[in-house]
Design a protein around this motif. Structure first.
Motif, short mmCIF file in Angstrom:
data_model
loop_
_atom_site.label_atom_id
_atom_site.label_comp_id
_atom_site.label_asym_id
_atom_site.label_seq_id
_atom_site.Cartn_x
_atom_site.Cartn_y
_atom_site.Cartn_z
N ILE A 121 -2.65 3.85 6.13
CA ILE A 121 -1.70 4.77 6.36
C ILE A 121 -0.43 4.46 7.30
O ILE A 121 0.65 4.48 7.77
CB ILE A 121 -1.57 6.10 5.95
CG1 ILE A 121 -2.77 6.67 4.61
CG2 ILE A 121 -1.10 7.47 6.78
CD1 ILE A 121 -2.40 8.26 4.72
N GLU A 122 -1.78 4.45 8.28
CA GLU A 122 -0.98 3.77 10.14
C GLU A 122 -0.31 3.15 9.79
O GLU A 122 0.88 1.84 10.52
CB GLU A 122 -2.26 3.96 10.97
CG GLU A 122 -1.86 4.19 12.32
CD GLU A 122 -2.38 4.56 13.67
OE1 GLU A 122 -2.67 3.60 14.80
OE2 GLU A 122 -3.46 4.30 13.16
N ARG A 123 -0.75 1.63 9.37
CA ARG A 123 -0.52 0.35 9.23
C ARG A 123 1.19 0.21 8.72
O ARG A 123 1.54 -0.91 9.11
CB ARG A 123 -1.39 -0.55 8.01
CG ARG A 123 -1.35 -2.14 8.06
CD ARG A 123 -2.49 -2.57 7.38
NE ARG A 123 -2.10 -4.21 7.53
CZ ARG A 123 -2.52 -4.84 6.30
NH1 ARG A 123 -3.73 -4.48 5.93
NH2 ARG A 123 -2.35 -6.05 6.23
N LEU A 124 0.45 0.53 7.19
CA LEU A 124 2.11 0.54 6.66
C LEU A 124 2.78 2.07 7.37
O LEU A 124 4.35 1.85 6.87
CB LEU A 124 2.19 1.10 5.08
CG LEU A 124 1.02 -0.06 4.50
CD1 LEU A 124 0.72 0.32 3.05
CD2 LEU A 124 1.67 -1.32 5.06
N ASP A 125 2.84 2.47 8.42
CA ASP A 125 4.11 3.49 8.77
C ASP A 125 4.08 4.76 7.96
O ASP A 125 6.05 5.48 7.35
CB ASP A 125 4.77 3.02 9.31
CG ASP A 125 6.51 4.07 9.70
OD1 ASP A 125 5.27 4.54 10.51
OD2 ASP A 125 6.81 3.06 9.99
N MET A 126 3.49 5.27 7.27
CA MET A 126 3.21 6.21 6.16
C MET A 126 3.03 7.55 6.25
O MET A 126 3.10 8.48 6.39
CB MET A 126 2.43 5.66 5.07
CG MET A 126 2.52 4.83 4.23
SD MET A 126 1.83 4.26 3.12
CE MET A 126 1.55 5.75 1.87
N SER A 127 2.71 7.62 8.14
CA SER A 127 2.01 8.87 8.58
C SER A 127 3.27 10.31 8.15
O SER A 127 2.89 11.29 7.22
CB SER A 127 1.83 8.81 9.65
OG SER A 127 1.09 7.74 10.15
#
Lengths: 242, 378
Positions: A121-127
């Motif tokens: 989630i963090e890697r794909l900036d989905m927070s």
């Protein structure tokens, strides 16, 4: 080239009465972006579906990191992540629940589930939308969920089948950047597309298939050869093969 | 957690967030009490309603009192035959020679009034004859040379209640086992294709048989919940609602422990079988709507056996009939409710039949779920 991550050898496949693949062969290695190019109906999607074990080959063989798709389909699935243009998600689950579901089915253990899901989630900036139900997400956000669920179990082989065809410019660029980043992490990235401009920029090596046969195979610059760009080379090769 | 558990938990979570399924269960729970309440109101109204008798001529002494006590109001009219068409419920002309009665059989109120009048007149005649005989020194019992004493071996009221239950309970059990989980079954099968999640699901290393079992278990739980909730609401409604309006007319609806156990066991088998069938049909369909079209014939297939007790109440079949799925469940449940007893042989054959049906449906669903055509058609 070192030992191939994916080895396709004389692959044949007939769907209903249509012979879609007529002896496709190529190899893709870890740490490269491998382009699978061809016009619509050439057999790109069928090839990818055979590699990821959704379809069984009629003849020939496919190996993924040494595992034959016929003999050990589950081992192959553990090592492959697939992103397609159709990013169907479960609408009544949140983005995070969607990702966690596929992580669990892919064998991510309870102890590391949350860590791995949070990491992707963090890697794909989905927070900002991870806890929203998928039915309320935009197309770009849904595509990110689809990518996240394909990579959450950290597969060494990633396959992208026309991943940008339903996306806007910004979302498409994020996908391309993600592929480059994955290559940098040592993944074998197979990129199926008919957008030759993308392929020329991203791919280290390419195979062009037309009417179920390979018409060109090699490093991108070798295939482009004497032509002005890959598009000209592609049109010339396909025309010659028709 | 195993793949089966992961899929089961996810499906239950999705189903519980699906308004369609929740509304279907809520309607099932509310529908039966609502229908029973309406029936009770109608029956109460019918039992307590006063009907009008239009008459001419002189009423025999004492008969007017009987009319009043039986919910019949006397109203003098010029032409009882004409009045019976619309103005009153029944027309009577009292003459020295006897009585002429006029009523319209197409009117329900006229039919009920006719039955009441016939009953009163029979009693009046018997009383008059008995009085005449006594005046002449003759024992009136001569009119009844073969007196009958009836000795019911169980409560006739309870038997009526059991008879009612023996129809409604299997009917609700079977229809709710099918319809309670239908939306969830189609959503988890045809819905996977429609929203394009099927391919991603099949790409996971989880064995497809495990995925399918997880889905069937989730739909079975929903079907079972819907069926048992509908039956519980029916039983509560029957215990609370008065039928007929007068005291002592409520149905005794105590379900014996044996009948309750048999009912739950059959509900489990039916829910599992129906879930497999509907998921198999949903897997064939390209989308939810097509799945509904495929599932529609199931309503008819299931309702006919469920209705057989209504049409043939004394149907006592041989053991071979218990091989027929759904019909066997109806018959076993009827025996458990009406007789508070179940023949082991019937129960075993029924269970084996339903288990076989469930296994065949599961096999069919698995075959469909693992066919390449499933993806090609997508």
């Amino acid at each position: 080239m070192t030992d191939p991550a994916v080895k396709v050898d004389r692959l044949e496949k007939t769907l209903q009465t249509n012979k879609v693949l007529r002896g496709i062969s190529f190899e893709a290695a870890a740490g490269e972006i491998f382009g699978l190019l061809g016009p619509n109906g050439a057999g790109k999607t069928t090839t990818l579906r055979v590699i990821c074990t959704l379809l069984a080959p009629d003849a020939g063989s496919v190996g993924v990191l040494g595992h034959d798709t016929r003999m050990a389909p589950q081992e192959v699935r553990r090592r492959v992540g697939v992103v397609t243009a159709e990013f169907g998600v479960y609408p009544r689950l949140t983005a995070r629940e969607n990702i966690a579901y596929f992580a669990e089915l892919s064998g991510v253990m309870d102890g590391e589930l949350n860590r791995k899901v949070d990491a992707v989630i963090e890697r794909l900036d989905m927070s900002s939308f991870a806890r929203q139900r998928a039915e309320s997400l935009s197309s770009g956000q849904k595509q990110k969920v689809a990518i996240a669920r394909a990579i959450v179990h950290d597969p060494p082989v990633l396959m992208f089948d026309e991943p940008t065809s339903n996306l806007d410019v910004l979302a498409s660029r994020e996908i391309r950047e993600f592929m480059v980043e994955s290559k940098g992490r040592g993944k074998c990235v197979i990129f199926s597309t008919h957008v030759l401009h993308d392929a020329e920029r991203l791919c280290d090596r390419i195979t062009i298939i037309h009417q179920g046969r390979v018409v060109a195979n090699g490093k991108t610059e070798e295939v482009r050869g004497k032509y002005r760009d890959l598009e000209d080379a592609f049109l010339s090769l396909v025309e010659a093969a028709t | 957690m195993s793949s089966v558990g992961i899929v089961f938990r996810k499906e239950i979570r999705e189903i519980l967030r699906d308004r369609r399924t929740l509304i279907a269960i809520a309607l099932a729970v509310l529908a039966t009490p609502t229908v029973l309440f309406v029936i009770s109101q109608v029956s109460t109204r019918t039992a307590t309603q006063t009907y009008t008798v239009g008459y001419s001529g002189d009423i025999p002494a004492g008969l007017d009192v009987l009319f009043g006590a039986t919910g019949l109001r006397l109203e003098r009219v010029d032409d009882p035959a004409a009045a019976a068409k619309r103005q009153v419920d029944i027309g009577i002309v009292f003459t020295p020679a006897g009585i002429d009665e006029y009523y319209d059989p197409t009117r329900q109120s006229a039919q009920i009034a006719d039955i009441r009048v016939q009953t009163i007149l029979a009693k009046y005649d018997a009383a008059k004859i008995a009085a005449s005989l006594q005046q002449k020194g003759v024992d009136p019992s001569i009119l009844n040379p073969l007196p009958v004493n009836v000795h019911p071996l169980s409560s006739p009221v309870k038997a009526a209640g059991n008879s009612f239950l023996s129809f409604f309970l299997p009917y609700i059990l079977i229809t709710m086992s099918l319809t309670g989980g239908l939306s969830a079954a189609l959503d988890t099968s045809a819905g996977e294709r429609e929203r394009r999640t099927l391919e991603s699901l099949l790409l996971t290393p989880a064995p497809r048989s495990h995925v399918l079992v997880g889905k069937i278990l989730a739909v079975s739980v929903i079907s079972l919940t819907a069926a048992l909730a509908a039956i519980a609401s029916m039983l509560v409604a029957l215990s609370q609602i008065q039928f007929g309006g007068r005291e002592g007319s409520a149905f005794p609806v105590d379900l014996s422990p044996l009948a309750a156990i048999v009912m739950i066991w059959l509900a489990v088998l039916l829910a599992a079988s129906f879930s497999s069938v509907t998921i198999a049909l949903g897997t064939l369909a390209r989308n939810f709507r097509q799945g509904q079209a495929y599932a529609t014939p199931l309503y008819f297939i299931t309702i006919f056996p469920a209705s057989i007790v209504l049409f043939i109440p004394d149907f006592n079949p041989s053991l071979a009939y218990y091989l027929i799925p759904i019909l066997n469940a109806v018959l076993v449940l009827r025996d458990a409710i009406v007789h508070s007893a179940v023949a082991w042989s019937s129960l075993i054959v029924t269970s084996a039949s339903l288990l076989l049906l469930g296994a065949l449906c599961f096999y069919a669903a698995l075959r469909l779920f693992t066919r390449e055509a499933l993806l090609i058609r997508s």
